[in-house]
Structure formats: structure tokens, C-alpha cells
Design a protein around this motif. Structure first.
Motif, mmCIF file in Angstrom:
data_model
loop_
_atom_site.group_PDB
_atom_site.id
_atom_site.type_symbol
_atom_site.label_atom_id
_atom_site.label_comp_id
_atom_site.label_asym_id
_atom_site.label_seq_id
_atom_site.Cartn_x
_atom_site.Cartn_y
_atom_site.Cartn_z
ATOM 1 N N ILE A 46 36.049 5.024 -5.956
ATOM 2 C CA ILE A 46 34.938 4.089 -6.203
ATOM 3 C C ILE A 46 34.337 4.342 -7.581
ATOM 4 N N ALA A 47 34.218 5.639 -7.946
ATOM 5 C CA ALA A 47 33.669 5.989 -9.258
ATOM 6 C C ALA A 47 34.523 5.412 -10.371
ATOM 7 N N SER A 48 35.839 5.509 -10.209
ATOM 8 C CA SER A 48 36.756 4.964 -11.214
ATOM 9 C C SER A 48 36.592 3.453 -11.342
ATOM 10 N N ARG A 49 36.421 2.788 -10.203
ATOM 11 C CA ARG A 49 36.240 1.332 -10.224
ATOM 12 C C ARG A 49 34.881 0.950 -10.815
ATOM 13 N N LEU A 50 33.865 1.771 -10.548
ATOM 14 C CA LEU A 50 32.549 1.512 -11.137
ATOM 15 C C LEU A 50 32.597 1.612 -12.658
ATOM 16 N N GLU A 51 33.334 2.610 -13.149
ATOM 17 C CA GLU A 51 33.458 2.782 -14.593
ATOM 18 C C GLU A 51 34.182 1.604 -15.231
ATOM 19 N N ASP A 52 35.090 0.991 -14.473
ATOM 20 C CA ASP A 52 35.791 -0.195 -14.983
ATOM 21 C C ASP A 52 34.890 -1.428 -14.975
ATOM 22 N N SER A 53 33.906 -1.424 -14.077
ATOM 23 C CA SER A 53 33.065 -2.616 -13.892
ATOM 24 C C SER A 53 31.776 -2.574 -14.703
ATOM 25 N N TYR A 54 31.301 -1.364 -15.035
ATOM 26 C CA TYR A 54 29.995 -1.246 -15.673
ATOM 27 C C TYR A 54 30.039 -0.342 -16.897
ATOM 28 N N SER A 55 29.091 -0.583 -17.802
ATOM 29 C CA SER A 55 28.911 0.309 -18.944
ATOM 30 C C SER A 55 28.195 1.575 -18.475
ATOM 31 N N LYS A 56 28.146 2.565 -19.341
ATOM 32 C CA LYS A 56 27.454 3.809 -18.996
ATOM 33 C C LYS A 56 25.959 3.552 -18.746
ATOM 34 N N LYS A 57 25.363 2.670 -19.537
ATOM 35 C CA LYS A 57 23.949 2.338 -19.343
ATOM 36 C C LYS A 57 23.725 1.731 -17.965
ATOM 37 N N GLU A 58 24.629 0.828 -17.580
ATOM 38 C CA GLU A 58 24.490 0.155 -16.286
ATOM 39 C C GLU A 58 24.669 1.136 -15.128
ATOM 40 N N VAL A 87 21.175 13.777 -17.436
ATOM 41 C CA VAL A 87 22.526 14.116 -17.916
ATOM 42 C C VAL A 87 22.660 15.620 -18.120
ATOM 43 N N ALA A 88 21.618 16.260 -18.666
ATOM 44 C CA ALA A 88 21.680 17.689 -18.972
ATOM 45 C C ALA A 88 21.894 18.534 -17.726
ATOM 46 N N ILE A 89 21.249 18.206 -16.629
ATOM 47 C CA ILE A 89 21.314 19.065 -15.439
ATOM 48 C C ILE A 89 22.376 18.615 -14.446
ATOM 49 N N GLU A 90 22.697 17.318 -14.430
ATOM 50 C CA GLU A 90 23.589 16.794 -13.403
ATOM 51 C C GLU A 90 25.010 16.514 -13.889
ATOM 52 N N ASP A 91 25.175 16.179 -15.171
ATOM 53 C CA ASP A 91 26.507 15.744 -15.623
ATOM 54 C C ASP A 91 26.578 15.804 -17.146
ATOM 55 N N GLU A 92 26.806 16.996 -17.686
ATOM 56 C CA GLU A 92 26.775 17.211 -19.141
ATOM 57 C C GLU A 92 27.757 16.324 -19.905
ATOM 58 N N ARG A 93 28.930 16.048 -19.307
ATOM 59 C CA ARG A 93 29.960 15.269 -20.006
ATOM 60 C C ARG A 93 29.989 13.806 -19.536
ATOM 61 N N PHE A 94 28.829 13.309 -19.082
ATOM 62 C CA PHE A 94 28.769 11.957 -18.532
ATOM 63 C C PHE A 94 29.312 10.916 -19.503
ATOM 64 N N PHE A 95 28.990 11.029 -20.777
ATOM 65 C CA PHE A 95 29.407 10.022 -21.759
ATOM 66 C C PHE A 95 30.839 10.241 -22.244
ATOM 67 N N GLU A 96 31.497 11.293 -21.747
ATOM 68 C CA GLU A 96 32.863 11.587 -22.187
ATOM 69 C C GLU A 96 33.907 11.234 -21.135
ATOM 70 N N HIS A 97 33.579 11.403 -19.857
ATOM 71 C CA HIS A 97 34.585 11.149 -18.809
ATOM 72 C C HIS A 97 34.558 9.684 -18.366
ATOM 73 N N SER A 98 35.521 9.312 -17.550
ATOM 74 C CA SER A 98 35.621 7.929 -17.066
ATOM 75 C C SER A 98 35.356 7.863 -15.561
ATOM 76 N N GLY A 99 34.386 8.629 -15.122
ATOM 77 C CA GLY A 99 34.003 8.604 -13.715
ATOM 78 C C GLY A 99 34.330 9.885 -12.987
ATOM 79 N N ILE A 100 35.376 10.605 -13.445
ATOM 80 C CA ILE A 100 35.783 11.873 -12.825
ATOM 81 C C ILE A 100 35.892 12.917 -13.926
ATOM 82 N N ASP A 101 35.194 14.014 -13.741
ATOM 83 C CA ASP A 101 35.209 15.084 -14.734
ATOM 84 C C ASP A 101 36.223 16.132 -14.292
#
Length: 749
Positions: free
Chosen positions: A158-170, A90-104
Motif C-alpha cells: 500500500i505504501a508503494s502505491r501511495l508513493e505512486d499516487s501522491y507527492s511527498k507533501k500530500e 521526519v527527524a524522529i519518525e523517518d529520517e530518509r522520508f524524502f529519499e525512499h519511495s515508501g519503503i526504507d
């Protein structure tokens, strides 16, 4: 006044232009959304993600020894990810991973400003981990720049649909199980095993940072290929972890100081432990899969993620391979030295030409209809090739013919160790190098077995009623009805005066006596005895059978000898114990396949074991005691075929049977001398060195410290006789020991 008129007009045109751009942008986005540029996966498809996964092969002690795959992937659950691995990602690839809904969108705006307005090429792509997962699951098929916008929009949808289908952990779980680490390796588990020889959950902070650092450029940051680049990238990842609060400053400083230490394990087809064994497992697994699929299943050994549990002992196999390399490297040097300047790979033009004509290069040119001279000229042209040797691989300017000459001199080997009670394979070496010699001398080769067949002859003799203290003259005989065939010994010149007991004849491998025992027993009884002991190979119905002219596979020879320590029951070597699904549901269990009846009586089995003990203690294999100083309970038999083509040794211990063969793939070449090529010199050390290593490891005490059951009093009484009787004075007076006796062989048919 003029400016007032211009501004509204400029503003109006700007609004119109912006509206047109937005309209076309919306229409373009809509066209991608409805599938005009290729169908997009819907939420139903995304909610049932299945990806190809490697089938895994495990040793009996649960060590992963190989994989069968199209893509090297071993998915694992979220619980197997250490927190520092997720923090690094998360630190190197996507700092706001837990804040956005698939698109930053913040990141997209930053990238847009930097790359479009400021022309900064280092701005990055602005893709979130979810978008990268979309790309992993649905790779870009057309990489032209004109399609980049389509790909980006597809991945956003697809990212938006993935966020609708799965939790962040998944999403993190799917990402880490699908992302590429180069070299056809996919997923964090496969990468962890490859680079650090450990499971993901065992990764340290700095090791996790190395692997995460590779994601930006799997080749450029590969720690094996570019350790400097990888170290710099790893430290950048650690720095990002510190910046985002995942590491304290004092921890960061100490971690950056740690060097990268790899424990690289390549699960490539040709490399790694027991490649010949893994290939045989693959062949058997393919047959099992075919049988299952014929009955309605749908398994694929390369994509279904099957787990195959085998009989192989990981450490035993390691020690066997080390012993093989240790012995064969020395034997190879002695073998080449023995021929000197008259080696057939340099002087025998007919043989060289014969072997060249067997090559694929020759056959291809021949198929094109080229004349012989042109073919040979073509195969004589030199080019850069890698030639393997025991010391190193050498890149040289050589021709195809040079390559043939180089490899035709290589000695090869095959060895197998099985548990006598079950037939479970513990070690399997099919050759000196699977990379260069694919032919498996355990499963495929069928060679003359020499004197290792004699215990079967002697067993048949005992079963037919011949007493072990029966004496047979060692005098050489020329058999008139066999075109003067005259088997001989390598003993002293006065051997014609000597009469051997069966035990002494077997332990010293006296050929003349073996033929006489076969003659007295009868060839049909010996063939029947071999069959009862599990040998299904077609054997010659000739007196030379006593000397081991029959061609038998190593697996069958091992199974036959197992009967001597398994109450007369031969064993059938087997490799696979169980097959399960990726979720560990059992699909098949494999049990030992043992013969239903004894091959010989209990008493005769004990007699044979005592005779073969004498071979080790005082006979042809006595260097087991004198040279290798092994005090283990061991029985066995050496074997050497005509013209020193094949060297054999079979060792029998209270729990294991070990068979070893050494020779050349090119059967036209043999050892220069019997001293070098006899079984006791060429094949026996493969067992002796291995047993030395087993003795040094307490893990194998149950094997190495086991004892044979004590022979009964009646057996010891039957063997209680002089080993050799010398002819009496008057018989010697009228007998020339060096003159061949002439007679008919009474039991040819």
C-alpha cells in the motif's frame, strides 16, 4: 582433503535452502499481493481518499465550541503545517522520508540485523511514514503475531502505491490528518486544539515536538497524564531535530529548558462550554440532516465534517456560566442549611422511595421479576461511586439509595439570553451540570411561571381599555363560586385599606390586584394576549392564571417579553445561523422567525415598559440597584410560585431579554422559606452577576450602555398619578382590613 569434499556439499545445500526460502517468500508475497489474505486497495481507491471527519460547531464570534464525531478528526491542508512540525516528524519518525519511495530498505536491514541476529528489542519496526499512513488508513483487524508478516507486507504494498499516487507533501498531509493521538482524537488539528487550544499553524517548536513525541505511545507520552514522560520524549524529538540539522545547538539548549504548558480543552460530549446548547444544536441538526437526506442528500453529522455556525456569544456564555456557578454554589449551601436536620432527603421516606423507583437500576431489577424487598436490599448495598458536589467530586462507598438522597437535594437552574430584535440566542444554560443532569430546563422544562406572567395580564387589561391609573383595592377576597379560593399578599396587615394603581401593583407584585385585573379584563382576552405574544403552551382557564399557574417554557417566556422592546413583535429564539460543507460551501442559511403582527399597541408597549422599569427601580427587583449597584437601563419582573417551588426573574434591557429560573428537578421539594426561594433572591442574581461582568468588558458596551427609547408625553401623562390611594376616613371606620371580603368571581369562564 575431507574439507574440500564437505565445502561444496554444504554450499550446495545452503543454496538449495536459500532458494526454497526465497521461493516460498516470493509465493507468500505474491499471495498477499493478489489478495489471498484480504483485498488490497488499488491505485484508483487510494487516489480518492476520504476519511471520516468531525462536524464542527462555532459560536457567533467564530470560536470552535464543540464537535460531533465518531472519530475526533479535523483535517487541514499542508499550508497549515509549520515547518518545524514537519521537521520534528521526519527527524524522529523517518529520517530518509524524502529519499525512499515508501519503503526504507536500509532501515529494514538495520532492524533485521539488530532484532533477529542481535536480539535487540529496541531496534524499532523500520516502518516509514508512508507505511504508517497505510496502517492509519487500513488499520490491522487481526493483531495476532502469526498475522504480523501479512500486515507488514500489505502495508509495504500500500505504501508503494501511495508513493505512486501522491507527492511527498500530500503523503505528509494525509499522515498528519489521520494519525491517532489517543482519547479518540485523530489528526494534528484536533490534537493541537485539545492540548494547546490553538490551531496547528500556531504551534511553537516545543509544542509541535510534544505532539510528535506522542506518536510513539499515545497514552504513555500523554502530557496531561504523564507530564514527565512527555517532557523526556519531547526533548528526544528536539534532539533528533538537532542531529538532523533542523535546529542549531543554541536553539536546542533553550528549547529543552522550556517546561510543557498545556491549555487543555476536551471537546467531549459532556464537557466544555455550553453543553446544553450544543446538545440542542445537535438535535436540530439531526432533524435538518434527515430532511435533507429525504430529498436525496447523504449527510451524517458525525462523519461528514459539516460546519455549524450558531448565534451563541462565546464570552457572554463564559460569563453566564461563571455567574451561575458563583451564585448557585452559595444558594445550595444556604438551601441545605435552611432545612437543617429535617431535610426531606433524609427524613421523607415515602419521597425517597418514590424517587428510588424512578431509577434505571430499580426498573432493571423490577423487570427481572424480583420481589420488592430483594430489590431494595440490592439497592442498599454499598459500592464505590463518584458523587458530585459544588466543591469537588467525591469517591465514596455508597448505595444506589444513598446516591438518590444525595442528588435529590440539588437545586437546578435554567437561563437564557436572547437578542430581542431577532431572537438570536446569546447564552443558554440548561442546568447546573450536564454531566450529572442531562435534563435541559431551557428546551425541555415547562414550569409554573408565577408573577412573571402578570405583565401579560396587565397588557391584556390595557388592550381592553383599562387605564393605567385605574385603582384596585388590595383587600383579600374569598370567591364563593371558586370553593372559597382566596389569593393573598405578603404585605402589611392594613393593606385592605390600600388601593393600588396598576404600575404600583405590578412593581410590587400585588396578587389580589392581579386577580381583580384579570376578572375585569376577562380570561379569554388574557389567553388571546398570551397567544399573540408567542406563548403556545396550554394555559389554565382559571382565575389563578393571574398568579402564573400556567406552565410555560423559558424559550416562550423570553420570546413574549421581547415584544416589549421590539415594537410589539414577539421573538422566536433560534440557535443556528448557517450550515456549510467541510469546504465552506453554504448548505443552509437560517433567518429569524418573527411574528407578522404586533401583539399590542405602541402606546401600551411603552406603558408596560415603564411599569416594569418601576419593578427594578422601586419594586420587588430593587436589589438590582441597591445590592448589585447596576445603573443600566433595565426593566423586568420577579416571580415565585406556590410553596416556593419555582423562582423566576425576567430582565429586559434595550437589546437583550434574559430569563432565569431556579428550583429542584424533584418538584415535590421547594425552598424552606420565601425569603430564600423568592425570585428576587434565588433567580435574580443569575442576571445581576452576569450583567456586572458584561459591564466590566468594553466589548459589550453596545449592549450595556444602550438606552430605552423615551416614552411619549401621552404615556407619561397616563402614568402620572399617585401610586397608592388610602381609603377615606368613613370607609376605614366601617371596614376591617383583615377580614376577607366574600363575593363571586364574575369571569370564571
Amino acid at each position: 582433503m575431507i574439507l574440500k569434499k564437505v565445502r561444496p556439499k554444504f554450499l550446495r545445500y545452503s543454496i538449495i535452502l536459500l532458494s526454497v526460502i526465497l521461493l516460498f517468500g516470493s509465493l507468500f508475497f505474491l499471495s498477499v499481493y493478489i489478495g489471498a489474505w484480504g483485498k488490497l486497495p488499488d491505485k484508483k481507491e487510494l487516489s480518492n481518499l476520504e476519511y471520516q471527519r468531525a462536524s464542527e460547531v462555532y459560536s457567533a464570534d467564530s470560536v470552535l465550541i464543540g464537535k460531533y464525531y465518531l472519530f475526533d478528526r479535523q483535517p487541514v491542508s499542508y499550508e497549515n503545517f509549520p515547518k518545524h512540525l514537519l521537521d520534528a516528524l521526519v527527524a524522529i519518525e523517518d529520517e530518509r522520508f524524502f529519499e525512499h519511495s515508501g519503503i526504507d530498505y536500509k532501515s529494514l536491514l538495520r532492524v533485521g540485523v539488530k532484532s533477529i541476529l542481535m536480539q535487540d528489542q529496541s531496534a524499532g519496526g523500520g516502518s516509514t511514514l508512508t507505511q504508517q499512513l497505510a496502517k492509519n488508513l487500513y488499520p490491522r483487524r487481526n493483531r495476532k503475531e502469526s498475522n504480523l508478516a501479512v500486515h507488514k507486507i500489505k502495508e509495504m504494498i500500500i505504501a508503494s502505491r501511495l508513493e505512486d499516487s501522491y507527492s511527498k507533501k500530500e503523503i505528509l498531509t494525509h499522515y498528519l490528518n489521520t494519525v491517532s493521538f489517543g482519547d479518540n482524537t485523530f489528526g494534528i488539528e484536533s490534537a493541537s486544539l485539545k492540548f494547546f487550544n490553538k490551531k496547528t499553524k500556531q504551534l511553537t517548536i516545543e509544542e509541535a515536538a510534544v505532539l510528535v513525541g506522542m506518536l510513539k505511545a499515545t497514552y504513555g507520552y500523554n502530557p496531561r497524564v504523564f507530564p514527565g514522560n512527555s517532557l523526556a520524549r519531547r526533548n528526544l524529538v528536539l534532539g533528533a531535530m538537532g542531529k538532523n540539522g533542523y535546529l542549531k545547538s543554541y536553539s536546542l539548549d533553550s528549547l529543552i529548558a522550556i517546561p510543557i504548558t498545556l491549555d487543555y480543552r476536551n471537546f467531549d460530549y459532556t464537557d466544555g462550554l455550553a453543553p446544553y446548547f450544543r446538545e440542542e444544536v445537535r438535535k436540530q441538526l439531526l432533524q435538518w440532516v434527515q430532511d435533507q437526506n429525504d430529498n436525496g442528500s447523504d449527510y451524517n453529522i458525525y462523519t461528514s465534517g459539516l460546519k455549524i455556525y450558531t448565534t451563541l456569544d462565546y464570552t457572554m456564555q463564559q460569563l453566564a456560566e461563571k455567574s451561575m456557578e458563583q451564585h448557585m454554589a452559595v444558594l445550595q449551601k444556604n438551601f441545605e442549611k435552611s432545612y437543617g436536620n429535617n431535610a426531606p432527603w433524609t427524613t421523607d421516606k415515602k419521597l425517597i422511595e418514590k424517587l428510588v423507583k424512578r431509577t434505571s437500576n430499580y426498573k432493571k431489577l423490577k423487570a427481572l421479576g424480583l420481589p420488592e424487598k430483594q430489590i431494595m436490599d440490592s439497592l442498599s448495598k454499598k459500592k464505590k461511586m463518584t458523587l458530585a458536589d459544588w466543591d469537588r467530586d467525591m469517591v465514596m462507598d455508597v448505595s444506589t439509595i444513598d446516591s438518590v438522597k444525595h442528588y435529590m437535594k440539588f437545586l437546578n437552574t435554567g437561563s437564557l439570553a436572547i437578542e430581542a430584535k431577532t431572537g438570536a440566542v446569546k447564552t443558554w444554560i440548561g442546568g447546573v451540570s450536564f454531566k450529572h443532569f442531562k435534563y435541559d430546563h431551557v428546551s425541555q422544562s415547562q414550569r409554573q411561571v408565577g408573577s412573571t406572567f402578570k405583565p401579560i395580564v396587565y397588557t391584556a387589561a390595557l388592550e381592553s381599555g383599562i387605564e393605567p391609573c385605574t385603582y384596585f383595592s388590595a383587600q383579600e377576597i374569598a370567591y364563593k363560586n371558586l370553593k372559597g379560593w382566596s389569593p393573598s399578599n405578603s404585605g402589611n396587615k392594613d393593606e385592605g385599606y390600600l388601593n393600588y394603581s396598576m404600575e404600583e401593583a405590578l412593581s410590587n407584585s400585588v396578587n389580589t390586584v392581579s386577580v381583580k385585573i384579570l376578572e375585569k379584563t376577562g380570561i379569554p382576552k388574557i389567553l388571546e394576549q398570551a397567544k399573540n405574544m408567542g406563548i403556545t403552551a396550554e394555559l389554565p382557564q382559571q382565575p389563578s392564571l393571574a398568579l402564573g399557574t400556567g406552565e410555560i417554557k423559558i424559550t416562550q417566556l423570553a420570546g413574549a417579553y421581547a415584544s416589549f422592546i421590539n415594537d410589539g413583535i414577539p421573538a422566536k429564539p433560534f440557535l443556528i445561523t448557517a450550515i456549510t460543507t467541510k469546504k465552506d460551501s453554504v448548505l443552509a442559511i437560517f433567518k429569524p422567525k418573527m411574528a407578522e403582527k404586533r401583539a399590542f399597541s405602541e402606546e401600551n408597549g411603552q406603558i408596560m415598559l415603564e411599569m416594569m422599569k418601576a419593578t427594578i427601580d422601586d419594586g420587588t427587583a430593587s436589589r438590582i440597584r441597591s445590592t448589585y449597584l447596576l445603573n443600566n437601563a433595565i426593566a423586568g419582573k420577579t416571580g415565585t410560585t406556590q410553596n416556593n417551588k419555582d423562582a423566576w426573574f425576567v430582565a429586559v434591557t434595550p437589546k437583550l431579554v434574559h430569563v432565569s429560573w431556579v428550583g429542584l428537578d424533584n418538584h415535590e421539594i421547594g425552598f424552606k422559606s420565601t425569603a430564600l426561594g423568592q425570585g428576587a433572591n434565588a433567580a435574580l442574581p443569575l442576571f445581576a452577576l452576569w450583567m456586572q461582568k458584561l459591564n466590566s468588558n468594553k466589548k459589550f458596551d453596545s449592549y450595556t450602555k444602550a438606552s430605552f427609547p423615551k416614552a411619549s408625553e401621552s404615556v407619561l401623562e397616563k402614568l402620572d398619578c399617585k401610586p397608592i390611594k388610602r381609603d377615606g376616613f368613613f370607609k376605614r371606620l366601617f371596614k376591617n382590613p383583615n377580614k376577607k371580603k366574600t363575593k363571586k368571581f364574575k369571569n370564571k369562564d
